[in-house]
Design a protein around this motif. Structure first.
Motif, PDB file in Angstrom:
ATOM      1  N   ALA A 135       0.836  -1.208   0.000  1.00 57.69           N
ATOM      2  CA  ALA A 135       0.000   0.000   0.000  1.00 57.69           C
ATOM      3  C   ALA A 135       0.866   1.252   0.000  1.00 57.69           C
ATOM      4  O   ALA A 135       0.585   2.221  -0.723  1.00 57.69           O
ATOM      5  N   VAL A 136       1.937   1.236   0.792  1.00 52.47           N
ATOM      6  CA  VAL A 136       2.853   2.378   0.820  1.00 52.47           C
ATOM      7  C   VAL A 136       3.569   2.519  -0.522  1.00 52.47           C
ATOM      8  O   VAL A 136       3.709   3.627  -1.059  1.00 52.47           O
ATOM      9  N   PHE A 137       4.042   1.395  -1.060  1.00 54.00           N
ATOM     10  CA  PHE A 137       4.743   1.410  -2.347  1.00 54.00           C
ATOM     11  C   PHE A 137       3.875   2.039  -3.431  1.00 54.00           C
ATOM     12  O   PHE A 137       4.330   2.903  -4.189  1.00 54.00           O
ATOM     13  N   LYS A 138       2.621   1.637  -3.507  1.00 52.71           N
ATOM     14  CA  LYS A 138       1.719   2.166  -4.526  1.00 52.71           C
ATOM     15  C   LYS A 138       1.479   3.657  -4.322  1.00 52.71           C
ATOM     16  O   LYS A 138       1.492   4.434  -5.285  1.00 52.71           O
ATOM     17  N   ALA A 139       1.268   4.075  -3.075  1.00 53.25           N
ATOM     18  CA  ALA A 139       0.986   5.486  -2.801  1.00 53.25           C
ATOM     19  C   ALA A 139       2.179   6.358  -3.159  1.00 53.25           C
ATOM     20  O   ALA A 139       2.039   7.390  -3.831  1.00 53.25           O
ATOM     21  N   VAL A 140       3.375   5.959  -2.711  1.00 49.17           N
ATOM     22  CA  VAL A 140       4.567   6.758  -2.981  1.00 49.17           C
ATOM     23  C   VAL A 140       4.891   6.768  -4.472  1.00 49.17           C
ATOM     24  O   VAL A 140       5.268   7.802  -5.037  1.00 49.17           O
ATOM     25  N   LEU A 141       4.715   5.624  -5.128  1.00 52.37           N
ATOM     26  CA  LEU A 141       5.023   5.555  -6.557  1.00 52.37           C
ATOM     27  C   LEU A 141       4.074   6.430  -7.369  1.00 52.37           C
ATOM     28  O   LEU A 141       4.506   7.187  -8.250  1.00 52.37           O
ATOM     29  N   LEU A 142       2.777   6.362  -7.070  1.00 50.33           N
ATOM     30  CA  LEU A 142       1.805   7.142  -7.834  1.00 50.33           C
ATOM     31  C   LEU A 142       2.009   8.637  -7.632  1.00 50.33           C
ATOM     32  O   LEU A 142       1.975   9.421  -8.595  1.00 50.33           O
ATOM     33  N   GLU A 143       2.214   9.050  -6.387  1.00 49.73           N
ATOM     34  CA  GLU A 143       2.438  10.477  -6.132  1.00 49.73           C
ATOM     35  C   GLU A 143       3.791  10.908  -6.682  1.00 49.73           C
ATOM     36  O   GLU A 143       3.953  12.023  -7.186  1.00 49.73           O
ATOM     37  N   GLY A 144       4.771   9.997  -6.593  1.00 50.94           N
ATOM     38  CA  GLY A 144       6.114  10.340  -7.031  1.00 50.94           C
ATOM     39  C   GLY A 144       6.281  10.441  -8.532  1.00 50.94           C
ATOM     40  O   GLY A 144       7.214  11.097  -9.013  1.00 50.94           O
ATOM     41  N   LEU A 145       5.405   9.793  -9.293  1.00 57.24           N
ATOM     42  CA  LEU A 145       5.524   9.855 -10.746  1.00 57.24           C
ATOM     43  C   LEU A 145       5.367  11.288 -11.246  1.00 57.24           C
ATOM     44  O   LEU A 145       6.046  11.706 -12.195  1.00 57.24           O
ATOM     45  N   GLU A 146       4.478  12.059 -10.624  1.00 62.38           N
ATOM     46  CA  GLU A 146       4.320  13.460 -11.013  1.00 62.38           C
ATOM     47  C   GLU A 146       5.597  14.243 -10.709  1.00 62.38           C
ATOM     48  O   GLU A 146       6.025  15.091 -11.491  1.00 62.38           O
ATOM     49  N   VAL A 147       6.192  13.952  -9.537  1.00 60.65           N
ATOM     50  CA  VAL A 147       7.428  14.626  -9.161  1.00 60.65           C
ATOM     51  C   VAL A 147       8.551  14.264 -10.131  1.00 60.65           C
ATOM     52  O   VAL A 147       9.330  15.126 -10.555  1.00 60.65           O
ATOM     53  N   ALA A 148       8.636  12.969 -10.492  1.00 60.61           N
ATOM     54  CA  ALA A 148       9.678  12.528 -11.429  1.00 60.61           C
ATOM     55  C   ALA A 148       9.530  13.242 -12.768  1.00 60.61           C
ATOM     56  O   ALA A 148      10.531  13.668 -13.377  1.00 60.61           O
ATOM     57  N   PHE A 149       8.296  13.396 -13.226  1.00 59.28           N
ATOM     58  CA  PHE A 149       8.075  14.099 -14.490  1.00 59.28           C
ATOM     59  C   PHE A 149       8.535  15.549 -14.386  1.00 59.28           C
ATOM     60  O   PHE A 149       9.175  16.083 -15.299  1.00 59.28           O
ATOM     61  N   ILE A 150       8.225  16.199 -13.261  1.00 58.88           N
ATOM     62  CA  ILE A 150       8.610  17.599 -13.092  1.00 58.88           C
ATOM     63  C   ILE A 150      10.127  17.723 -13.034  1.00 58.88           C
ATOM     64  O   ILE A 150      10.719  18.653 -13.615  1.00 58.88           O
ATOM     65  N   ILE A 151      10.799  16.800 -12.341  1.00 61.59           N
ATOM     66  CA  ILE A 151      12.261  16.826 -12.279  1.00 61.59           C
ATOM     67  C   ILE A 151      12.853  16.721 -13.678  1.00 61.59           C
ATOM     68  O   ILE A 151      13.755  17.477 -14.050  1.00 61.59           O
ATOM     69  N   LEU A 152      12.335  15.777 -14.463  1.00 70.62           N
ATOM     70  CA  LEU A 152      12.837  15.603 -15.827  1.00 70.62           C
ATOM     71  C   LEU A 152      12.520  16.815 -16.687  1.00 70.62           C
ATOM     72  O   LEU A 152      13.349  17.263 -17.489  1.00 70.62           O
ATOM     73  N   ALA A 153      11.328  17.351 -16.514  1.00 68.10           N
ATOM     74  CA  ALA A 153      10.892  18.455 -17.368  1.00 68.10           C
ATOM     75  C   ALA A 153      11.697  19.723 -17.114  1.00 68.10           C
ATOM     76  O   ALA A 153      12.121  20.403 -18.055  1.00 68.10           O
ATOM     77  N   VAL A 154      11.908  20.063 -15.847  1.00 68.51           N
ATOM     78  CA  VAL A 154      12.609  21.314 -15.550  1.00 68.51           C
ATOM     79  C   VAL A 154      14.116  21.143 -15.514  1.00 68.51           C
ATOM     80  O   VAL A 154      14.861  22.132 -15.571  1.00 68.51           O
ATOM     81  N   GLY A 155      14.588  19.887 -15.429  1.00 66.42           N
ATOM     82  CA  GLY A 155      16.026  19.680 -15.297  1.00 66.42           C
ATOM     83  C   GLY A 155      16.732  19.200 -16.535  1.00 66.42           C
ATOM     84  O   GLY A 155      17.876  19.585 -16.793  1.00 66.42           O
ATOM     85  N   ALA A 156      16.073  18.342 -17.331  1.00 67.06           N
ATOM     86  CA  ALA A 156      16.746  17.743 -18.489  1.00 67.06           C
ATOM     87  C   ALA A 156      17.008  18.789 -19.567  1.00 67.06           C
ATOM     88  O   ALA A 156      16.190  19.682 -19.795  1.00 67.06           O
ATOM     89  N   GLY A 157      18.152  18.665 -20.222  1.00 73.50           N
ATOM     90  CA  GLY A 157      18.475  19.543 -21.340  1.00 73.50           C
ATOM     91  C   GLY A 157      19.114  20.851 -20.951  1.00 73.50           C
ATOM     92  O   GLY A 157      19.651  21.556 -21.799  1.00 73.50           O
ATOM     93  N   ARG A 158      19.087  21.213 -19.667  1.00 69.43           N
ATOM     94  CA  ARG A 158      19.676  22.487 -19.240  1.00 69.43           C
ATOM     95  C   ARG A 158      20.679  22.292 -18.107  1.00 69.43           C
ATOM     96  O   ARG A 158      21.065  23.249 -17.455  1.00 69.43           O
ATOM     97  N   GLY A 159      21.040  21.046 -17.827  1.00 69.73           N
ATOM     98  CA  GLY A 159      22.003  20.789 -16.769  1.00 69.73           C
ATOM     99  C   GLY A 159      21.445  20.970 -15.383  1.00 69.73           C
ATOM    100  O   GLY A 159      22.198  21.138 -14.413  1.00 69.73           O
ATOM    101  N   LEU A 160      20.113  20.947 -15.246  1.00 69.31           N
ATOM    102  CA  LEU A 160      19.475  21.169 -13.949  1.00 69.31           C
ATOM    103  C   LEU A 160      18.896  19.893 -13.351  1.00 69.31           C
ATOM    104  O   LEU A 160      18.181  19.953 -12.357  1.00 69.31           O
ATOM    105  N   LEU A 161      19.198  18.751 -13.960  1.00 65.00           N
ATOM    106  CA  LEU A 161      18.612  17.500 -13.484  1.00 65.00           C
ATOM    107  C   LEU A 161      19.036  17.205 -12.049  1.00 65.00           C
ATOM    108  O   LEU A 161      18.197  16.865 -11.206  1.00 65.00           O
ATOM    109  N   PHE A 162      20.315  17.334 -11.762  1.00 68.83           N
ATOM    110  CA  PHE A 162      20.810  17.039 -10.414  1.00 68.83           C
ATOM    111  C   PHE A 162      20.273  18.037  -9.388  1.00 68.83           C
ATOM    112  O   PHE A 162      19.773  17.628  -8.327  1.00 68.83           O
TER     113      PHE A 162
END
Length: 255
Positions: A135-162
């Motif tokens: 139950a925890v795995f599913k909750a964290v994964l589902l909520e975290g997918l939006e965060v992962a997308f935002i990290i990739l979107a604002v970080g990739a291609g401009r050296g801001l991923l890290f």
């Protein structure tokens, strides 16, 4: 080599941080339910497993994004960010206007606890820890997918991923530490205000990078982001006020 100015770096990191706070607060409610019912071991194992999957996703897709031509990456991510940000901003405006209810973490905690307790009663005792961790795995994964997308979107291609990833990890650590100490749902976190802010930031990035991908030379270069943010913020606040007043007048007419 493309120079990264603070006018771009700071909003990118802030977007990842604020978005992570919102999503982690929602995930923490489920984590706390599991910790209360089955102990912190199952909750921590489920959380770590989900964060591991999200880390692999970011690390795998980040280099792929970096290999794309910058103008194509800006255009694709700009459009996606604009759609994503407007979605957050729309819900924040509607909640602020009272059209849809605010998130109630205390009510969500009670509901999730009742559901998990009922499910556990239908399972054998030996499988309850596994069920709680899942139950925890599913909750964290589902909520975290939006965060992962935002990290990739604002970080990739401009050296801001890290830096964006560090902002997200900082938010995760802060929420989990505060929540573990308080040992109760973080219902006082101004979630809708944070979503409003993230919606403004993501929408601003979306317009800026879509324009850059199309070859638009923004006046003031990266400083145009501040103008876009001000426009989205003012429009969102004005829309929320207009809708709230319209609903009030409608109720008066009915009564």
């Amino acid at each position: 080599m493309h120079f990264i100015s603070w006018s771009v770096a700071a909003p990118a990191v802030a977007s990842a941080f604020l978005a992570s706070v919102v999503e982690v607060v929602e995930a923490f409610t489920i984590i706390l339910v599991v910790a209360t019912l089955r102990g912190w071991r199952a909750a921590i194992l489920g959380t770590v497993a989900a964060l591991g999957v999200l880390a692999v996703l970011v690390l795998a897709l980040g280099p792929v994004f970096d290999q794309l031509p910058l103008h194509i990456l800006q255009l694709v991510i700009g459009v996606l960010l604009l759609l994503f940000g407007l979605g957050w901003l729309r819900k924040a405006v509607l909640r602020s206007a009272g059209v849809i209810p605010m998130h109630d973490e205390d009510a969500i905690f009670a509901t999730a606890r009742a559901q998990l307790s009922a499910e556990a009663l239908r399972q054998q005792q030996r499988s309850q820890d596994w069920l709680a961790g899942l139950a925890v795995f599913k909750a964290v994964l589902l909520e975290g997918l939006e965060v992962a997308f935002i990290i990739l979107a604002v970080g990739a291609g401009r050296g801001l991923l890290f830096p964006a990833a560090l902002g997200a990890l900082g938010a995760c650590a802060a929420v989990l530490i505060v929540g573990a100490i308080a040992h109760k749902p973080l219902s006082r976190v101004p979630e809708n205000k944070l979503k409003f802010a993230v919606g403004v930031m993501l929408s601003s990035f979306g317009v800026f990078w879509t324009g850059e991908g199309l070859g638009v030379a923004w006046p003031g270069a990266d400083l145009a982001l501040l103008v876009f943010a001000a426009v989205f913020l003012a429009t969102g606040l004005a829309t929320a006020r207009f809708v709230r007043n319209a609903m009030a007048r409608s109720k008066q007419c009915v009564s």
